[in-house]
Design a protein around this motif. Structure first.
Motif, PDB file in Angstrom:
ATOM      1  N   LYS A  43       0.846  -1.190   0.000  1.00  0.00           N
ATOM      2  CA  LYS A  43       0.000   0.000   0.000  1.00  0.00           C
ATOM      3  C   LYS A  43       0.887   1.247   0.000  1.00  0.00           C
ATOM      4  O   LYS A  43       2.036   1.208   0.436  1.00  0.00           O
ATOM      5  N   THR A  44       0.297   2.356  -0.425  1.00  0.00           N
ATOM      6  CA  THR A  44       1.040   3.616  -0.472  1.00  0.00           C
ATOM      7  C   THR A  44       1.467   4.051   0.923  1.00  0.00           C
ATOM      8  O   THR A  44       2.595   4.524   1.116  1.00  0.00           O
ATOM      9  N   SER A  45       0.612   3.895   1.900  1.00  0.00           N
ATOM     10  CA  SER A  45       0.964   4.303   3.258  1.00  0.00           C
ATOM     11  C   SER A  45       2.132   3.480   3.800  1.00  0.00           C
ATOM     12  O   SER A  45       3.023   4.015   4.471  1.00  0.00           O
ATOM     13  N   VAL A  46       2.165   2.193   3.493  1.00  0.00           N
ATOM     14  CA  VAL A  46       3.267   1.340   3.941  1.00  0.00           C
ATOM     15  C   VAL A  46       4.560   1.730   3.234  1.00  0.00           C
ATOM     16  O   VAL A  46       5.636   1.751   3.840  1.00  0.00           O
ATOM     17  N   LYS A  47       4.458   2.081   1.961  1.00  0.00           N
ATOM     18  CA  LYS A  47       5.641   2.527   1.214  1.00  0.00           C
ATOM     19  C   LYS A  47       6.237   3.782   1.852  1.00  0.00           C
ATOM     20  O   LYS A  47       7.456   3.897   2.017  1.00  0.00           O
ATOM     21  N   LEU A  48       5.379   4.731   2.206  1.00  0.00           N
ATOM     22  CA  LEU A  48       5.868   5.971   2.819  1.00  0.00           C
ATOM     23  C   LEU A  48       6.452   5.723   4.209  1.00  0.00           C
ATOM     24  O   LEU A  48       7.463   6.321   4.582  1.00  0.00           O
ATOM     25  N   ILE A  49       5.831   4.839   4.968  1.00  0.00           N
ATOM     26  CA  ILE A  49       6.355   4.513   6.298  1.00  0.00           C
ATOM     27  C   ILE A  49       7.723   3.856   6.179  1.00  0.00           C
ATOM     28  O   ILE A  49       8.658   4.200   6.906  1.00  0.00           O
ATOM     29  N   HIS A  50       7.868   2.928   5.260  1.00  0.00           N
ATOM     30  CA  HIS A  50       9.165   2.282   5.063  1.00  0.00           C
ATOM     31  C   HIS A  50      10.215   3.288   4.606  1.00  0.00           C
ATOM     32  O   HIS A  50      11.369   3.229   5.065  1.00  0.00           O
ATOM     33  N   ALA A  51       9.839   4.185   3.727  1.00  0.00           N
ATOM     34  CA  ALA A  51      10.787   5.206   3.257  1.00  0.00           C
ATOM     35  C   ALA A  51      11.241   6.086   4.413  1.00  0.00           C
ATOM     36  O   ALA A  51      12.428   6.406   4.541  1.00  0.00           O
ATOM     37  N   ARG A  52      10.307   6.459   5.272  1.00  0.00           N
ATOM     38  CA  ARG A  52      10.656   7.297   6.430  1.00  0.00           C
ATOM     39  C   ARG A  52      11.583   6.547   7.376  1.00  0.00           C
ATOM     40  O   ARG A  52      12.559   7.106   7.884  1.00  0.00           O
ATOM     41  N   LEU A  53      11.314   5.284   7.618  1.00  0.00           N
ATOM     42  CA  LEU A  53      12.166   4.496   8.509  1.00  0.00           C
ATOM     43  C   LEU A  53      13.568   4.326   7.947  1.00  0.00           C
ATOM     44  O   LEU A  53      14.565   4.436   8.675  1.00  0.00           O
ATOM     45  N   HIS A  54      13.657   4.069   6.647  1.00  0.00           N
ATOM     46  CA  HIS A  54      14.981   3.945   6.031  1.00  0.00           C
ATOM     47  C   HIS A  54      15.748   5.265   6.114  1.00  0.00           C
ATOM     48  O   HIS A  54      16.942   5.279   6.411  1.00  0.00           O
TER      49      HIS A  54
END
Length: 98
Positions: A45-56
């Motif tokens: 999902k888009t929200s999961v993609k953004l969360i992963h990007a923020r964590l990285h």
């Protein structure tokens, strides 16, 4: 070889002078790269993609901050310490009009 060492030294000096800018650029490149990588995975999902990007990006930023702290520590340990009490005024008697 000395030209390569001079280039590395000049890059290191720039990084030392611009630590926060370097960390900010690393954060920006980290989040951009992570978003680009996560966008290539269509099952998330888009929200999961953004969360992963923020964590990285946060992990990369913390690593860069630790690196900047290590560079600052090394510079403080190896730098020639200036005189803590510089001579602002001459101490001879003639300077007071005597």
């Amino acid at each position: 070889m000395s030209e390569f060492n001079g280039k590395i030294k000049s890059i290191r000096e720039w990084i030392v002078d611009h630590k926060l800018r370097t960390v900010g650029c690393l954060w920006l490149s980290g989040i951009t790269g992570s978003i680009a990588y996560n966008w290539s995975r269509p099952t998330m999902k888009t929200s999961v993609k953004l969360i992963h990007a923020r964590l990285h990006a946060q992990a990369l930023t913390l690593t860069a901050l630790v690196g900047a702290a290590a560079v600052e520590y090394y510079d403080q340990r190896t730098r020639v310490k200036p005189d803590p009490y510089p001579k602002f005024l001459p101490l001879d008697n003639d300077s007071r009009g005597n």
